[in-house]
Structure formats: C-alpha cells, structure tokens
Design an enzyme around this catalytic site. Sequence first.
Site, mmCIF file in Angstrom:
data_model
loop_
_atom_site.group_PDB
_atom_site.id
_atom_site.type_symbol
_atom_site.label_atom_id
_atom_site.label_comp_id
_atom_site.label_asym_id
_atom_site.label_seq_id
_atom_site.Cartn_x
_atom_site.Cartn_y
_atom_site.Cartn_z
ATOM 1 C CE1 TYR A 142 64.624 8.639 -15.701
ATOM 2 C CE2 TYR A 142 65.126 6.987 -14.029
ATOM 3 C CZ TYR A 142 65.543 7.896 -14.980
ATOM 4 O OH TYR A 142 66.889 8.069 -15.204
ATOM 5 C CE LYS A 191 63.803 20.162 -27.177
ATOM 6 N NZ LYS A 191 65.017 20.818 -27.693
ATOM 7 C CG ASP A 223 68.273 21.889 -26.783
ATOM 8 O OD1 ASP A 223 67.737 22.605 -25.903
ATOM 9 O OD2 ASP A 223 68.004 22.010 -27.990
ATOM 10 C CG ASP A 247 69.591 9.663 -15.227
ATOM 11 O OD1 ASP A 247 70.365 9.388 -14.295
ATOM 12 O OD2 ASP A 247 69.506 8.990 -16.268
ATOM 13 C CG ASP A 251 75.616 10.558 -15.119
ATOM 14 O OD1 ASP A 251 75.092 10.548 -13.984
ATOM 15 O OD2 ASP A 251 75.965 9.527 -15.717
HETATM 16 C C1 IPM Z 1 70.802 7.488 -11.087
HETATM 17 C C2 IPM Z 1 70.824 6.227 -11.885
HETATM 18 C C3 IPM Z 1 69.443 5.604 -11.864
HETATM 19 C C4 IPM Z 1 68.491 6.592 -12.468
HETATM 20 C C5 IPM Z 1 69.344 4.223 -12.568
HETATM 21 C C6 IPM Z 1 70.302 3.230 -11.961
HETATM 22 C C7 IPM Z 1 67.943 3.694 -12.578
HETATM 23 O O1 IPM Z 1 71.275 6.478 -13.172
HETATM 24 O O2 IPM Z 1 70.502 7.414 -9.878
HETATM 25 O O3 IPM Z 1 71.062 8.540 -11.645
HETATM 26 O O4 IPM Z 1 68.368 6.667 -13.706
HETATM 27 O O5 IPM Z 1 67.833 7.326 -11.712
HETATM 28 MG MG MG Z 2 71.964 8.463 -13.479
#
Ligand code: IPM
Ligand code: MG
Length: 356
Positions: A142, A191, A223, A247, A251
């Site tokens: 990032y 990784k 993975d 990240d 999710d």
């Molecule tokens: C998160 C989001 C952010 C990230 C985006 C919006 C930049 O996906 O907070 O997980 O990737 O960190």
């Molecule tokens: Mg995110």
Amino acid sequence: MRKEIAVISGDGIGPEITAQAIKVLDKIAHKFQHNFIYHQVLAGGCAIDATGSCLPKESLEICLKSDSVLLGAVGGPKWDNQPSSNRPETALLQIRKELGLFANIRPAQLLPQLKDASPLKSSILDKGIDFVVVRELIGGIYFGEHRTREQNGELLATDIMAYTQSQIHRIAKVAFEIARKRRKNVISVDKANVLDSSRLWRKVVEEVAAQYPDVSLSHMYVDNAAMQICKDPSQFDVILTENMFGDILSDEASMITGTIGTIPSSSLGEGTLGLYEPIHGSAPDIANQDKANPIGMILSAALMLDYSFGMKAESQAIQKAVEKILDAGYRTGDMMDAHSKLVGTQAMGTLISEAL
Ligand code: IPM
Ligand code: MG
C-alpha cells in the site's frame, strides 16, 4: 469525561451509519454522564466535491488534535477517474499514515443470532468462530512506490511491497500481546515461498515470539490461510499478517460470520488516539435508501470507548444492546433470514440506543 471526536462521515452509506453511531454515543453520554464533542471532518469523495482535495489540510489537523476518529466509509464510482493522489481512498491511507496507526485489529466472531446468515455449513459453524486479524496498516504494498511508465513501447506499472524489520517487529508485538489475553495462539500469514518481504516477516516474527514463550506461533501461506478460514475457522485465534493480505483475509473472515455489515475495526498507533471504522465500504448501490446495516459502525464506536477512552462498561453496554436487538429478531436486509423482522438503518440505530 469530556472527549473530542473527529467524525468523518464520508461517502455512500457513511453519513447514514455514522448518524446511528452518534445516536448511540449520545445515549451513552447521557447515561454515564460524559461529554462527547463531535467535529464533522471532510474527507474522501465529499471533500473532493466540496474543496477539490480528498483530504483538506484542516481535516487532518482536526483528526490529529482529537481524542479519536470515527469514520463511516469513503469512496465510490463517482470518483474513479480522480488521479491516484486524490482518490477518496488516498484520504484514508493518509490519515492512517499521518496518525501513525500501524495496527488494524479486526475481530471475526460468530454471533449465535446470525448463524443462519453465514454461508458456511453448520457442521463447521458448530465448532465456533472467534478470532482476530491483526493487520499491519501503514507499510507493505500500500505504501511502497507506485509507478506507471513506458517501456519498450508499452505501459509498465509497478507497486513495491516493502517492510523494514522495525515495522514488522512492532505489529508482531501487538499480535502477541492480544494473543496473551486470548487463547495464546498466533498464526502468522505470509507468502514466504515467493516473497523476500515475507521471508523477513517470518524471521522477525520468530524473534518476537521468543519473548512470548507462553504463546504458540505457527506460519501459514496466505493462499492456504484463505482456504483454511472457510474450511475450519475454529483453528484461528490471532492471525498476524501484512497490509494487503490482511485487507483480503479480513473481508473473508467477516463474511463467514454472517455479514460484513456487523464487523467493527480499530486502527491504533503508539498512543490512545485511534481510528474506528466498520470494515465494509461505502456501498454506493444502497446509499440513501435506509438499507445499510449500522451495526459495524455502532460496534466501532464501542471499540473506541474501550480502547481510546478506557470506558469498558460503556463499551460493553453497547455490545449488550446490539445483542439484545438481534435476539429480539430485528435485522437489516443483509442479515435477513426467514424468521426475522426487517428494519431500516435508522430504526436499527434507534432500537439499539433505546435498548441502552
Ligand atoms: C479497508 C478498505 C481500505 C483498505 C480501502 C478503502 C483503501 O478496503 O479498510 O479494508 O484497503 O485498507
Ligand atoms: Mg478492505
């Protein structure tokens, strides 16, 4: 206690859900006799529309001066054509960086009330889901150099994934400290079969682990981790990982608990100033329709009370109120099942604040 809170409502569903968190915080302030002062701060797409900049200087200054920052969500297709230096997401990344928030903590916990909303089979869910993802937040790909240039008559784009020893060391310590207060197990995800940054990650994590003999450590490739999270999430206690892997995995981790809409997160640095936001995005497709789930935002406010203000009882009161409303069968659309009562964003916020 008097606390100054910077509120970044942001874009999409951001304003609707932050309004519900403030409703709940006002109730807490009244009940426990605190004085919360909110400073509305422009950042993200709405800041681009109003000022041309995704993060006006003044916005950053207010965040730095406040006791904590509460953030709804930023971004949306409307700003997709902005240059990368002025995208709504850039504002969020800059705030994380400028505030030194290197540790992002994202819990994944299965609330029994939401079991039916999980895409996993009950034979898997019966073993329980209760882990936290500790994601490094201001390093890695990032924040490495991003570049697009011409080479041999075509475009070439590069993003550099870089980590220093000290960056890895400080986030590993956070993970081990958290594990110590839980089931004492850290799985570090990398990784290392391909990436140098991961091989350094592994080496430093092992050095830190040596200072925590009471906590067990193992390593997992990213993975495989993605697969294990849906195959047997009960094996995880603390997942320690770098920025982009965290990240993605967070999710996945949120979805298996039923819905991404209920998961809060905290981003912390060395001091008590933190940034609290739900882990979902701005969901422009359902914005301004009173459909968004405000629980991830409300629970983020609860984490703020606990971690930044040391208000444990107040934080737990919010957690309990949320559980009570879920127990009573109220759900926003993303959590709906056959036996539940559908409510909108505002009604959900009101129900939770009244349950306090
Ligand atoms: C998160 C989001 C952010 C990230 C985006 C919006 C930049 O996906 O907070 O997980 O990737 O960190
Ligand atoms: Mg995110």
